[in-house]
Motif scaffolding. Structure first.
Motif, mmCIF file in Angstrom:
data_model
loop_
_atom_site.group_PDB
_atom_site.id
_atom_site.type_symbol
_atom_site.label_atom_id
_atom_site.label_comp_id
_atom_site.label_asym_id
_atom_site.label_seq_id
_atom_site.Cartn_x
_atom_site.Cartn_y
_atom_site.Cartn_z
ATOM 1 N N VAL A 9 84.894 66.170 -60.587
ATOM 2 C CA VAL A 9 86.182 66.308 -60.942
ATOM 3 C C VAL A 9 86.548 66.054 -62.516
ATOM 4 O O VAL A 9 87.177 66.744 -63.208
ATOM 5 C CB VAL A 9 86.722 64.901 -60.349
ATOM 6 C CG1 VAL A 9 88.312 65.009 -60.748
ATOM 7 C CG2 VAL A 9 86.757 65.382 -58.605
ATOM 8 N N VAL A 24 92.399 71.101 -58.383
ATOM 9 C CA VAL A 24 91.576 69.911 -58.511
ATOM 10 C C VAL A 24 92.006 68.543 -58.519
ATOM 11 O O VAL A 24 91.498 67.600 -57.724
ATOM 12 C CB VAL A 24 90.640 70.193 -59.566
ATOM 13 C CG1 VAL A 24 89.648 69.207 -59.843
ATOM 14 C CG2 VAL A 24 89.787 71.573 -59.447
ATOM 15 N N SER A 40 91.387 65.373 -55.640
ATOM 16 C CA SER A 40 90.713 64.226 -55.802
ATOM 17 C C SER A 40 91.532 63.129 -55.845
ATOM 18 O O SER A 40 91.106 61.871 -55.190
ATOM 19 C CB SER A 40 90.181 64.144 -57.408
ATOM 20 O OG SER A 40 91.422 64.402 -58.206
ATOM 21 N N SER A 46 78.865 70.321 -61.504
ATOM 22 C CA SER A 46 79.042 70.338 -59.866
ATOM 23 C C SER A 46 77.990 70.657 -58.966
ATOM 24 O O SER A 46 77.823 69.976 -58.112
ATOM 25 C CB SER A 46 80.467 71.172 -59.683
ATOM 26 O OG SER A 46 81.515 70.836 -60.247
ATOM 27 N N GLU A 48 88.535 71.228 -53.869
ATOM 28 C CA GLU A 48 87.753 71.191 -55.411
ATOM 29 C C GLU A 48 87.415 72.613 -55.660
ATOM 30 O O GLU A 48 87.528 73.166 -56.970
ATOM 31 C CB GLU A 48 86.954 70.355 -55.668
ATOM 32 C CG GLU A 48 87.559 68.758 -55.712
ATOM 33 C CD GLU A 48 86.466 67.697 -56.007
ATOM 34 O OE1 GLU A 48 85.311 68.221 -56.259
ATOM 35 O OE2 GLU A 48 86.751 66.355 -55.855
#
Length: 388
Positions: free
Chosen positions: A117, A159, A163, A312, A327
């Motif tokens: 994130v 994103v 989150s 990621s 995401e």
């Protein structure tokens, strides 16, 4: 630099940037033998400036050998381009102060959000850098730039929402207050970072400065300021507390650098992580400033956001975080925006291909050709008049 050298330079910046993000997050996940977590964003920031300062040793070596950018030939070329060879290096104290703000906010945000994130949200840096470039450097933004930035903004919003909204276990969703804190810190860091990158590019445009020398100079300024700040932070009493699972103000101080140093030497993993922070940031900032000097500040910011996929994937593989499909949906416009802005992908319709670097260079060449033909025709006409 030719294209191959530029691609290698960008690849090295990407690699060292990924390493920096991962070692910082790894350090945040560690604790020393007594179980006290390593939660010291300000101390980590000091270590980053130590890494930048070490770059000066390499610059002194280049200067002594008078090789590469420090050779008389390269300086002569810079002078011919209209660049000033001498510079008051206290000017780099300005971006150093902005770097302090940016790095502190970013490191603090990593206590509240996952590494992926954090990295995806860094896609906001090109937005602020592009705006500051337009404002400070008077740089034009064309259609393909604006479309790329719009896609980046779309990805960041997706994103960010992914989150903040987390599964509450009953099929619904709840708001993650930690994520909100982390995202707010990141947004403020974007603004500071955009101004920093633009000022650095302005200095590189006006003055002939070796990127390694610039990194080391910023490091010296940042190190001096941060040492003073940490002494002040150590003497500010705060009650240690845990906020939503994140322990803050360890040692009952705003930042206990003595405790951080003890943890670093008592835990091999923490010590190696801090060493990794120092080395990776030295390389990352050197390659990053070289990209700023040879391409542009916004290209550096856009390229920086491209390391998202590597961070990621690594986080998923080692089990640092669970897969979140929302995401990764947000990652799609982030990637497309990066490719469009950097002109790696060019859309051949609606005028998106009219103002790329290649198209502008082609038009300039054609215009020069027309001027040359016009001059030749004029000369022939004059010759005919004389002969008559």
């Amino acid at each position: 630099m030719n294209k191959v050298q530029l691609y290698i330079l960008m690849g090295l910046m990407l690699l060292s940037g990924c390493a920096n993000t991962l070692v910082i997050k790894f350090a945040d996940m560690q604790s020393e033998p007594e179980g006290t977590p390593f939660s010291h964003p300000f101390f980590q920031c000091l270590m980053m400036f130590v890494g930048e300062t070490l770059c000066l040793f390499y610059y002194f070596y280049l200067a002594a050998k008078q090789t590469g950018p420090e050779s008389p030939e390269e300086k002569a070329k810079a002078k011919a381009r209209g660049q000033i060879l001498g510079i008051n290096f206290h000017l780099f104290g300005i971006p150093a102060c902005l770097d302090i703000i940016t790095s502190t906010l970013m490191l603090a945000s990593m206590l509240f959000v996952t590494a992926s994130v954090y990295q995806m949200m860094r896609g906001g840096v090109p937005l602020s850098t592009a705006f500051c470039g337009w404002l400070i450097l008077k740089r034009k933004l064309y259609r393909h730039h604006l479309l790329g930035l719009l896609l980046l903004l779309t990805g960041i919003i997706i994103v960010g929402l992914a989150s903040i909204l987390k599964d509450d276990g009953s099929g619904g969703s709840s708001i993650d207050s930690n994520a909100i804190i982390g995202i707010v810190l990141l947004i403020f860091s974007f603004i500071s970072c955009g101004i920093q990158f633009s000022i650095e590019e302005k200095l590189f445009t006006k003055y002939y400065v070796h990127p390694v020398q610039a990194v080391g100079t910023e490091g010296i300024h940042g190190l001096g300021i941060y040492v003073i700040l940490l002494i002040i932070f150590y003497n500010i009493p705060m009650e240690s507390k845990t906020q939503n699972g994140v322990q803050m103000f360890l040692g009952d101080r705003f930042e206990d650098s003595v405790l951080a140093t003890y943890q670093m030497f008592s835990n091999v993993k923490i010590g190696l992580s801090i060493f990794g922070v120092i080395i990776s940031i030295a390389f990352y900032n050197t390659f990053g400033l070289a990209v700023t000097k040879n391409i542009s500040a916004t290209s550096r910011a856009v390229l920086d956001s491209a390391r998202t996929v590597f961070v990621s994937l690594y986080s998923l593989i080692v089990g640092w975080e669970a897969f979140n499909w929302v995401e990764w949906v947000g990652f799609i416009p982030l990637t497309l925006g990066t490719l469009l802005y950097n002109e790696i992908v060019v859309l051949p319709f609606l005028g998106f291909n009219n103002y790329t670097i290649e198209a502008l260079a082609k038009r300039e060449k054609e215009n020069k050709g027309q001027l040359t033909n016009f001059d030749e025709e004029s000369q022939q006409h004059i010759k005919l008049q004389i002969s008559c």
